[in-house]
Scaffold this active site. Structure first.
Site, PDB file in Angstrom:
ATOM      1  CG  ASP A 219      -0.051   9.406   0.371  1.00  0.00           C
ATOM      2  OD1 ASP A 219      -0.059   8.256   0.833  1.00  0.00           O
ATOM      3  OD2 ASP A 219      -0.855  10.290   0.715  1.00  0.00           O
TER       4      ASP A 219
ATOM      5  CG  HIS B 243      -2.051  -0.982   1.080  1.00  0.00           C
ATOM      6  ND1 HIS B 243      -3.305  -0.634   0.644  1.00  0.00           N
ATOM      7  CD2 HIS B 243      -2.098  -2.315   1.293  1.00  0.00           C
ATOM      8  CE1 HIS B 243      -4.079  -1.708   0.613  1.00  0.00           C
ATOM      9  NE2 HIS B 243      -3.365  -2.748   1.002  1.00  0.00           N
TER      10      HIS B 243
HETATM   11  C1  GDG Z   1      -2.056   4.024   3.121  1.00  0.00           C
HETATM   12  C2  GDG Z   1      -1.066   4.709   2.183  1.00  0.00           C
HETATM   13  C3  GDG Z   1      -2.743   4.542   0.356  1.00  0.00           C
HETATM   14  C4  GDG Z   1      -8.951  10.504   7.120  1.00  0.00           C
HETATM   15  N1  GDG Z   1      -9.399  11.336   8.059  1.00  0.00           N
HETATM   16  C5  GDG Z   1     -10.532  10.811   8.533  1.00  0.00           C
HETATM   17  C6  GDG Z   1     -10.775   9.635   7.849  1.00  0.00           C
HETATM   18  N2  GDG Z   1      -9.793   9.463   6.989  1.00  0.00           N
HETATM   19  C7  GDG Z   1      -9.687   8.342   6.044  1.00  0.00           C
HETATM   20  C8  GDG Z   1      -9.819   8.844   4.644  1.00  0.00           C
HETATM   21  C9  GDG Z   1      -9.079   7.777   3.856  1.00  0.00           C
HETATM   22  C10 GDG Z   1      -8.039   7.285   4.844  1.00  0.00           C
HETATM   23  O1  GDG Z   1      -8.409   7.748   6.117  1.00  0.00           O
HETATM   24  C11 GDG Z   1      -6.669   7.839   4.539  1.00  0.00           C
HETATM   25  O2  GDG Z   1      -6.159   7.179   3.432  1.00  0.00           O
HETATM   26  P1  GDG Z   1      -4.887   7.683   2.621  1.00  0.00           P
HETATM   27  O3  GDG Z   1      -4.807   6.946   1.344  1.00  0.00           O
HETATM   28  O4  GDG Z   1      -5.001   9.143   2.439  1.00  0.00           O
HETATM   29  O5  GDG Z   1      -3.605   7.431   3.536  1.00  0.00           O
HETATM   30  P2  GDG Z   1      -2.995   6.288   4.546  1.00  0.00           P
HETATM   31  O6  GDG Z   1      -3.810   6.140   5.755  1.00  0.00           O
HETATM   32  O7  GDG Z   1      -1.597   6.742   4.795  1.00  0.00           O
HETATM   33  O8  GDG Z   1      -3.013   4.902   3.733  1.00  0.00           O
HETATM   34  C12 GDG Z   1      -1.809   5.464   1.110  1.00  0.00           C
HETATM   35  C13 GDG Z   1      -3.609   3.757   1.307  1.00  0.00           C
HETATM   36  O9  GDG Z   1      -2.833   3.103   2.287  1.00  0.00           O
HETATM   37  C14 GDG Z   1      -4.434   2.713   0.568  1.00  0.00           C
HETATM   38  O10 GDG Z   1      -3.623   1.838  -0.155  1.00  0.00           O
HETATM   39  O11 GDG Z   1      -3.568   5.325  -0.470  1.00  0.00           O
HETATM   40  O12 GDG Z   1      -0.904   6.068   0.230  1.00  0.00           O
HETATM   41  O13 GDG Z   1      -0.207   5.579   2.900  1.00  0.00           O
HETATM   42  O14 GDG Z   1      -9.932   6.744   3.524  1.00  0.00           O
HETATM   43  O15 GDG Z   1     -11.170   8.941   4.331  1.00  0.00           O
HETATM   44  N3  GDG Z   1     -11.848   8.884   8.091  1.00  0.00           N
HETATM   45  C15 GDG Z   1     -12.708   9.307   9.046  1.00  0.00           C
HETATM   46  N4  GDG Z   1     -12.493  10.422   9.761  1.00  0.00           N
HETATM   47  C16 GDG Z   1     -11.441  11.200   9.542  1.00  0.00           C
HETATM   48  O16 GDG Z   1     -11.258  12.223  10.224  1.00  0.00           O
HETATM   49  N5  GDG Z   1     -13.795   8.574   9.287  1.00  0.00           N
END
Ligand code: GDG
Length: 737
Positions: free
Chosen positions: A369, A161
């Site tokens: 990312d 990921h």
């Molecule tokens: C890893 C990789 C890759 C965020 N704030 C809140 C909240 N979120 C949720 C978002 C999103 C998730 O968290 C964050 O996902 P990201 O992709 O931005 O980043 P990572 O957590 O670092 O994930 C990344 C991912 O894996 C998938 O393969 O894209 O690059 O680092 O879904 O919506 N959710 C809630 N409240 C919040 O305040 N409920």
């Protein structure tokens, strides 16, 4: 499914247990897939308290029964070293290009290995024949290989990921080879982007010396499929709330009212240094500084979800972000307007959906990312097509979201300009860009992603089975020993490099250890046994190492010269040879050696060899192809030929081939009842081709070969020879008795 965490997390709160639900995109996607396949999800409970009581056991049992979530228990110290240590302070910074934040503690590595082993045990407990195992992410990079060793037929896929770093960064990592080998236990390794896939291939080449193709790598006798497969989201998780959830609708209306006079910039991140939050805040400050007209007209809503709070670096980041927000708000706020609305907490999904629908611009600017799901979630919520996506070129999502406005988050000045541009973009252009993004996000959703992964894994595993069937069969060593024991006469032809010893960087370093010499002496002195070393090496090397081994035949330069036991004279297998050709060919090879740092030309009596084992592997391989191709033309009408060896190109007379040795040896040992030949490279294939179909021909390694059998490496060959010597001895003692 195996991932570090389950969709549920267990926490100790006072003397009670609390279960938190983290229904991310993965849980949503995997839910239906797991139900359909009756699969289970194996993951760590997240509990580091070390408390075990009946209530806890009851809770976990219910997870398993109701949800098919199987919790792996990690002892607190292992969990700490594995999760906070190696996963998040070694791998995470290094894979995200923050080498100066990376730290390595051997104790953490031990915990990482131990945790992977415990995960493996937990999976094996669930495993049934024919199962597929899908392993997720950097915490479990050793698991594919552990599973392969425990259950060789298992179908295993791995998805990373986070980014896979360039090999120059990856090689910083102590234990890097073990991690690569761990991954290569899988049938399929998938990444978000082609770039990561290429980085992985490069590391496999440079650190393991294994070349690969764009879509596959041959490793450990198996084909491992490689794929770029960016994850998607479940759009309905957000749009569903906007359509049907009254509370979400109410929140959106209220927010619209509140920010009526302002354009809204939205940023949503885990509070992590990879996400570029300070850089964004500074760029925003610059915007307010250089465009005073934007003051009072634009607001940045920064959601920052606390994360990994036990790691000191994260505390520092939190203080830095808190400080910057305070500073900027202090500097620019007016009684009616605050530039940054800072929400440092986990918001309910409904609130997030409302924010996505509200924002005029999503400002997503990670320094690095893997992909970034927030970008896709924002697009999913912009159904009216009016919002603008501002995206860092260092997010994996940039590879598939070309219609976004791209920024380099390290360039704060230009980023501020891009924000201004995004805010001023005409509606028609915003609509056009968003429509294309929206189509892709809804189409390539997480369900399509899951199905593609599983479909590709299924294909990759069946290709593995086909490939294994095409390889020579594993040598049944006990049968060989029995045949050896029962034979009246025996002949053994053994290649040297790659067969009796492994390859060294410099050919002169691959010396035979004393125990190998003793083993060969015992073999050569076994009654009714003729044994020969048949090597491409110079006679100087072969004589120097084996000249005193009683009873052993020596053949050097691929059989151009041969020395019977007890003799000091080498016999030529061809008379009338002239080395004059070397004068023309030498300068040509020397030119290649000059062009290729680390390569050199070796001169032997009958041949010239260009060696490139110590050169840059990619460049070396490319030049070797070019050289072999040129030589082919140059030598077309001569009795010479150019042969690709192991990291070498050799020019030698056509008649100097290992098959020739057979002619000489069958004079000594006509029609041996037991005939064995072992070798690892192309030159040995010449020999295999000359031998009768009943011979014990053994390919050492994992390639296709005309040999009947295979052994994995020199270690196994030596074990076999030990067995044969022992079998020969049994026969002798039986006869003496
Ligand atoms: C890893 C990789 C890759 C965020 N704030 C809140 C909240 N979120 C949720 C978002 C999103 C998730 O968290 C964050 O996902 P990201 O992709 O931005 O980043 P990572 O957590 O670092 O994930 C990344 C991912 O894996 C998938 O393969 O894209 O690059 O680092 O879904 O919506 N959710 C809630 N409240 C919040 O305040 N409920």
């Amino acid at each position: 499914m195996v991932s570090n965490r389950l969709p549920y997390t267990l926490r100790r709160a006072g003397d009670a247990w609390k279960v938190e639900k983290s229904a991310g995109g993965l849980a949503t996607a995997m839910g239906p897939i797991l139900r359909k396949t009756e699969g289970v999800w194996v993951g760590w409970s997240g509990d580091q308290s070390g408390v075990t009581d009946a209530r806890r056991a009851g809770l976990l049992a219910r997870w398993a029964e109701r949800e098919r979530y199987v919790a792996v228990d990690l002892p607190p110290e292992t969990a700490r070293g594995f999760y906070e240590g190696f996963s998040n302070q070694t791998l995470w910074p290094l894979f995200h290009n923050f080498p100066y934040l990376f730290r390595f503690d051997p104790a953490d590595w031990d915990a990482y290995r131990e945790a992977n082993r415990l995960f493996c045990e937990a999976v094996l407990e669930q495993l049934r024949p024919g199962d597929m195992v899908w392993v997720h992410d950097y915490q479990l990079m050793l698991l594919p290989r552990l599973l392969r060793e425990a259950a060789p037929e298992v179908r295993v896929g791995f998805f990373l990921h986070i980014p896979f770093p360039p090999s120059a960064s990856f090689r910083i990592l102590p234990r890097r080879e073990e991690l690569l080998r761990g991954l290569l236990g899988a049938d399929l390794i998938a990444f978000h982007t082609h770039r990561y896939l290429q980085h992985f291939r490069d590391s496999v080449l440079r650190l393991l010396g294994t070349p690969s193709h764009m879509d596959k790598v041959e490793a450990g006798g198996r084909t491992v499929r490689l794929e770029a497969l960016p994850i998607g989201i479940a759009p309905e998780e957000f749009t569903g709330l906007l359509d049907d959830d009254e509370k979400t609708g109410r929140m959106l209306t209220e927010m619209r009212e509140r920010f009526r006079c302002c354009k809204v910039l939205l940023a949503v991140d885990r509070l992590d240094y990879t996400k570029g939050i300070p850089e964004r805040l500074r760029a925003f400050r610059q915007l307010l500084t250089v465009s005073p007209e934007s003051r009072g007209k634009v607001v940045l809503i920064q959601v920052a979800v606390p994360s990994r709070e036990r790691i000191p670096m994260y505390g520092e980041l939190r203080r830095e972000v808190d400080g910057l927000v305070g500073k900027i708000n202090g500097e620019f706020s007016t009684p009616g307007w605050t530039p940054i609305v800072y929400l440092r907490r986990n918001l309910p999904r409904a609130e997030l959906a409302a924010l996505y629908a509200l924002a005029d611009v999503a400002w997503i600017s990670p320094l690095r990312d893997g992909l970034n799901l927030v970008a896709k979630e924002y697009v999913a919520c912009q159904r009216d097509g009016a919002g603008v996506l501002l995206l860092s070129e260092f997010a994996g999502a940039a590879a598939e979201m070309g219609e976004a406005i791209m920024v380099n988050p390290y360039d704060e000045g230009r980023t501020a300009e891009s924000v201004a541009r995004a805010l001023a973009l005409p509606l028609s252009e915003r609509r056009e860009r968003m429509a294309a993004l929206h189509r892709r996000v809804t189409h390539n959703n997480v369900f399509a992603w899951g199905e593609r992964f599983i479909g590709t894994l299924r294909e990759a595993a069946s290709a593995r089975t086909r490939h294994a069937a095409a390889l020579p069969a594993e040598l049944p060593a006990a049968d060989a020993a029995r045949a050896f024991r029962e034979a009246e006469s025996r002949l053994l032809l053994l290649d040297y490099d790659g067969t009796l010893v492994g390859y060294a960087k410099r050919p002169q370093d691959a010396k035979p250890p004393a125990e190998l010499i003793r083993l060969l002496a015992r073999l050569a002195q076994t009654p009714a046994t003729t044994a020969a070393i048949v090597s491409g090496r110079s006679r100087g090397d072969i004589e120097g190492w084996f000249g005193d081994v009683r009873g052993l035949w020596l053949a050097a330069e691929h059989g151009a010269v041969i020395r019977p036991p007890g003799s000091r004279e080498w016999e030529y297998s061809y008379t009338g040879y002239s080395p004059d050709w070397k004068r023309d060919v030498y300068p040509y090879l020397e030119h290649y050696a000059d062009r290729t740092p680390g390569s050199f030309v070796e001169e032997k009596e009958f041949s010239l060899v260009w060696h490139y084992r110590m050169s840059d592997p990619e460049f070396g391989e490319w030049l070797a192809n070019e050289l072999a191709h040129d030589l082919e033309g140059m030598l077309a009408d001569t009795p010479l030929r150019a042969v690709r060896g192991q990291k070498s190109v050799e020019v030698r007379p056509m008649w100097a081939d290992k098959g020739e040795v057979m002619n000489r040896l069958t004079r000594e040992c006509p029609a041996p009842a037991f005939l064995l030949a072992a070798g690892d490279d192309k030159t040995d294939e010449d020999l295999f081709a000359r031998l009768p179909a009943t011979a014990w021909t053994i390919h050492v390694g994992e390639n296709q070969s005309r040999a009947r059998f295979r052994l994995s490496g020199p270690g196994q060959v030596c074990l076999l020879l030990e067995e044969l010597v022992a079998a020969g001895r049994v026969e002798v003692s039986r006869k003496t008795a």
